[in-house]
Scaffold this active site. Sequence first.
Site, short mmCIF file in Angstrom:
data_model
loop_
_atom_site.label_atom_id
_atom_site.label_comp_id
_atom_site.label_asym_id
_atom_site.label_seq_id
_atom_site.Cartn_x
_atom_site.Cartn_y
_atom_site.Cartn_z
N SER A 5 53.70 -24.27 46.41
CA SER A 5 55.06 -24.57 46.88
C SER A 5 55.85 -25.13 45.73
O SER A 5 55.29 -25.83 44.86
CB SER A 5 55.03 -25.59 48.02
OG SER A 5 56.34 -26.08 48.27
N TYR A 20 51.86 -33.21 51.44
CA TYR A 20 52.01 -31.75 51.26
C TYR A 20 52.19 -31.43 49.77
O TYR A 20 51.55 -30.53 49.24
CB TYR A 20 53.19 -31.26 52.10
CG TYR A 20 53.44 -29.78 52.02
CD1 TYR A 20 52.64 -28.88 52.72
CD2 TYR A 20 54.48 -29.26 51.25
CE1 TYR A 20 52.88 -27.52 52.65
CE2 TYR A 20 54.73 -27.91 51.18
CZ TYR A 20 53.92 -27.03 51.89
OH TYR A 20 54.15 -25.69 51.83
N1 LIG Z 1 57.75 -21.34 54.83
C1 LIG Z 1 58.07 -21.99 53.72
O1 LIG Z 1 59.23 -22.38 53.52
C2 LIG Z 1 57.03 -22.26 52.67
C3 LIG Z 1 57.47 -22.75 51.42
C4 LIG Z 1 56.54 -23.01 50.42
C5 LIG Z 1 55.21 -22.76 50.64
N2 LIG Z 1 54.80 -22.28 51.85
C6 LIG Z 1 53.35 -22.02 52.01
O2 LIG Z 1 53.16 -20.68 52.37
C7 LIG Z 1 51.98 -20.55 53.16
C8 LIG Z 1 52.32 -19.84 54.47
O3 LIG Z 1 53.32 -20.60 55.14
P1 LIG Z 1 54.14 -20.00 56.37
O4 LIG Z 1 55.51 -20.60 56.26
O5 LIG Z 1 53.99 -18.54 56.45
O6 LIG Z 1 53.38 -20.72 57.60
P2 LIG Z 1 53.28 -20.30 59.14
O7 LIG Z 1 54.46 -19.51 59.53
O8 LIG Z 1 52.99 -21.58 59.84
O9 LIG Z 1 51.98 -19.36 59.16
C9 LIG Z 1 50.77 -19.94 58.77
C10 LIG Z 1 49.68 -18.89 58.75
O10 LIG Z 1 48.49 -19.52 58.28
C11 LIG Z 1 47.53 -19.51 59.32
N3 LIG Z 1 46.82 -20.76 59.36
C12 LIG Z 1 47.33 -22.00 59.52
N4 LIG Z 1 46.32 -22.89 59.54
C13 LIG Z 1 45.18 -22.18 59.41
C14 LIG Z 1 43.83 -22.53 59.38
N5 LIG Z 1 43.42 -23.79 59.50
N6 LIG Z 1 42.92 -21.55 59.22
C15 LIG Z 1 43.30 -20.26 59.11
N7 LIG Z 1 44.57 -19.86 59.14
C16 LIG Z 1 45.50 -20.82 59.29
C17 LIG Z 1 48.28 -19.25 60.61
O11 LIG Z 1 47.37 -18.67 61.55
P3 LIG Z 1 47.65 -18.72 63.15
O12 LIG Z 1 48.73 -17.71 63.39
O13 LIG Z 1 46.38 -18.35 63.80
O14 LIG Z 1 48.10 -20.11 63.47
C18 LIG Z 1 49.38 -18.31 60.11
O15 LIG Z 1 48.90 -17.01 59.95
C19 LIG Z 1 51.45 -21.96 53.34
O16 LIG Z 1 50.46 -22.23 52.37
C20 LIG Z 1 52.66 -22.83 53.09
O17 LIG Z 1 52.32 -24.12 52.67
C21 LIG Z 1 55.68 -22.03 52.86
#
Ligand SMILES: NC(=O)c1ccc[n+]([C@@H]2O[C@H](COP(=O)([O-])OP(=O)(O)OC[C@H]3O[C@@H](n4cnc5c(N)ncnc54)[C@H](OP(=O)(O)O)[C@@H]3O)[C@@H](O)[C@H]2O)c1
Length: 257
Positions: free
Chosen positions: A152, A166
Amino acid sequence: MTGPARLDDIAVAPLAGRRALVTGGSRGIGAGIVRRLAADGAAVAFTYREAKGAADSLEQEITGSGGQAWAIQADSAEPEAVRMAVAGAVERFDGLDVLVNNAGVSHVAPVEEFSLADFDRLVAVNVRAVFVAIQAALPYLGASGRIVSIGSVLADRAPIGGVSVYSLTKAGVAGLSRSLARELGPRGITVNTVQPGPVETDLNPDSGEFADAIRAMTAVGHYAQPRDIADAVAFLARAEAGFVTGASWNVDGGYAL
Ligand SMILES: NC(=O)c1ccc[n+]([C@@H]2O[C@H](COP(=O)([O-])OP(=O)(O)OC[C@H]3O[C@@H](n4cnc5c(N)ncnc54)[C@H](OP(=O)(O)O)[C@@H]3O)[C@@H](O)[C@H]2O)c1
């Protein structure tokens, strides 16, 4: 073939023949990465924790359009589940070329109110699982193996409060990746971190309470879509990207410059 692929091969299916595992692929950025790697010709296994419906439907979407995808239930907080997911992907596709550590969780709270249970959960999913997956995948990654972890931009910037743990986890991912890039470079394996800024997902909805403030902190004035992050990951997954390693790539729309 020992040399680089021909340019016209790259244009048609740059990841043809590559086998990938994406953690947390059922929704959000992970689903965008799964779609993009599959569209580029890779066979893609992906994990999810609980969203079986979303995972099954993504698997069907890809296989229904002629791609290869396989959903695996595996909670990243459980090291053995992560190891089994890697072993399952290797067995299913007869090997592994690309590991994408995407699964991640967030929790926002002032430091005095941040419980140790939440601290441990964030470290377990965001950092320990990345280490465990890499350890489990390494015996199978040959020369041109690719490890990409989703960090991130908050690893490098602190534009808002309440995200200290985080940020710690994402800085940990960047440090782990950089050091492993040094260790694994001689084997032809690259290790990189893609650091998104705000991406429209369930984790960070672009209609959320702080969305307008977040938008205003980007240079481009809007959130990314998951495919914007997936584009960077797809490039790093290519065999041709072998000279990019140890990088922390901000794909952040100029967030908190
Ligand atoms: N969105 C942002 O603005 C942003 C910015 C910077 C970095 N990120 C990073 O990008 C990555 C994805 O984020 P996102 O925004 O796409 O999140 P999201 O919409 O909450 O989706 C999270 C995904 O990870 C899975 N997941 C969560 N906890 C898990 C666990 N304990 N074991 C296995 N799978 C798990 C979820 O599975 P389920 O569907 O089964 O729950 C889902 O497929 C993360 O590492 C996050 O920190 C996001």
